[in-house]
Design an enzyme around this catalytic site. Structure first.
Site, PDB file in Angstrom:
ATOM      1  N   CYS A   1       0.868  -1.185   0.000  1.00 58.23           N
ATOM      2  CA  CYS A   1       0.000   0.000   0.000  1.00 58.23           C
ATOM      3  C   CYS A   1       0.896   1.223   0.000  1.00 58.23           C
ATOM      4  O   CYS A   1       1.572   1.511   0.993  1.00 58.23           O
ATOM      5  CB  CYS A   1      -0.917   0.031   1.218  1.00 58.23           C
ATOM      6  SG  CYS A   1      -1.886   1.568   1.327  1.00 58.23           S
TER       7      CYS A   1
ATOM      8  N   MET B   1      -4.583   5.103  -5.420  1.00 61.19           N
ATOM      9  CA  MET B   1      -3.697   4.308  -4.587  1.00 61.19           C
ATOM     10  C   MET B   1      -2.265   4.782  -4.800  1.00 61.19           C
ATOM     11  O   MET B   1      -1.869   5.093  -5.927  1.00 61.19           O
ATOM     12  CB  MET B   1      -3.798   2.831  -4.955  1.00 61.19           C
ATOM     13  CG  MET B   1      -5.223   2.275  -4.895  1.00 61.19           C
ATOM     14  SD  MET B   1      -6.213   2.650  -6.376  1.00 61.19           S
ATOM     15  CE  MET B   1      -5.604   1.401  -7.506  1.00 61.19           C
TER      16      MET B   1
END
Length: 389
Positions: free
Chosen positions: A104, A314
């Site tokens: 992430c 993201m």
């Protein structure tokens, strides 16, 4: 029948970039969860509140979106010349599994801050005032990330005036460098091509750039799937037919990228690859009501995460965007105008984001030394998270 009391585990709830998640020090987890396996996954699922057939995460710390059903485990690094090992778990909302297949990028911005505040960094590497350079080993993908964490009076500086579209309030800027972001040995295009013809039964055949950089990502042209590239979440997330189409594209793209052998395996690998669609710069109104103009951006990009259109972008997909933009001939590069590009500013549903990358052609293969972007991070809550034993 007597029931056991709740288990309490030290944890920190943090925002990093446009995501938030529950952070743990490895040694604070129960012994059975300090190693990979069913016990660890079961604990993280219960912390987040998954699987939840209601899709709300009412009985957990998750927020029932891909941006908020995240967990992080940190420890002092076992790798030479690194400070902290960072393991990321993307918790499924409605299924009983944790996806460990990728990173992430947004929460990466919070890793350095947590590591410093929780004693995982050698104090000699943290200045009294200035910037701490935190060398992060990303254990999911075996990559090095460098976080530049601002320090004031020996403590992490979280407040500031840096504004990040997709985050409501300003905070201190954290610059993040993703070193050698391509997958594996640096061959970032698994098919060997910067553009392929991707055949998706029931959907069509169209051009696609499939890249392993930051996170495996499939880029397609918005026009090829009858979109503009300026869509917001409600335009897609309320359309079951559209979501099914994107999941089919993702499954067939994953096979072509060599990530899975058969499309049926995609259901157990929700976190990767990502699907994104691109288009030349265009005017639109962001989800916050802010006007984004063609003069502000080089292209528009929309990306899906865990089966839904992401509310912003993201961080790992932003790395993929910056990397692909730096390589002539990719769909991202062409949407941004083509040629040699060292940085691009792209429009996403919440606003804009700038990402830079350094690319070079080495012995016939494209390599990227690093990708750079700025994020911010902040502690939301510290204490102990409780779960039934």
């Amino acid at each position: 029948m007597a029931h056991l009391p709740q288990m309490k585990i030290p944890a920190t709830y943090m925002r990093g970039g446009t995501s938030k998640g529950v952070f743990f020090s490895l040694t604070d987890l129960p012994a059975a969860a300090q190693v990979a396996g069913a016990a660890r996954d079961a604990i993280l699922l219960r912390v987040i509140g998954s699987p939840d057939p209601y899709g709300k995460h009412t009985d957990g710390m998750g927020g029932a979106t891909s941006s908020t059903s995240k967990t992080v485990i940190l420890s002092k690094s076992t790798q030479a010349d690194h400070d902290v090992d960072y393991l990321f778990g993307q918790v499924s909302i409605d299924k009983p599994f944790v996806d460990w297949s990728g990173n992430c990028g947004n929460l990466t911005a919070a890793v350095g801050s947590f590591a410093i505040s929780n004693g995982l960094i050698d104090p000699s590497r943290v200045p009294e005032n200035g910037t701490a350079i935190v060398r992060i080993w990303q254990a999911n993908i075996h990559k090095t990330i460098i976080a530049h964490v601002p320090i004031t009076n020996g403590e992490v500086q979280e407040t500031g005036d840096f504004e990040l579209d997709g985050v409501t309030f300003p905070a201190a800027e954290v610059q993040v460098e993703f070193l050698d972001p391509a997958d594996g040995d640096g061959a970032m295009f698994p098919t060997g091509n910067v553009v392929d013809e991707l055949n998706v039964p029931g959907v069509g055949t169209f051009k696609a750039t499939m890249i392993n950089a930051g996170i495996p990502t499939i880029f397609i042209n918005a026009a090829d799937i009858q979109y503009q590239g300026t869509e917001l979440q409600d335009d897609i997330n309320n359309d079951d037919k559209a979501l099914a189409m994107f999941e089919t594209i993702r499954a067939y793209g994953a096979v072509k990228m060599g990530l899975i052998k058969h499309i049926d395996e995609a259901v157990a690998r929700q976190h990767t690859p990502k699907v994104a669609f691109v288009a030349p710069a265009a005017n639109y109104i962001s989800s916050s009501g802010k006007a984004v103009n063609t003069d502000d951006i080089d292209l528009v990009v929309r990306a899906l995460s865990m089966g839904k259109l992401h509310h912003a972008m993201m961080g790992t997909a932003a790395v993929a965007i910056g990397t692909a933009a730096a390589i002539p001939g990719t769909l991202v590069n062409l949407a941004a105008g083509g040629g040699e590009l060292s940085a691009v500013r792209f429009g996403h549903p919440s606003g804009t984001l700038r990402v830079g990358a350094q690319a070079a052609l080495v012995q016939g293969q494209w390599q990227v030394k690093k990708a750079i972007m700025s994020r911010s991070a902040r502690v939301l809550m510290e204490g102990k998270v409780s779960i039934p034993q």
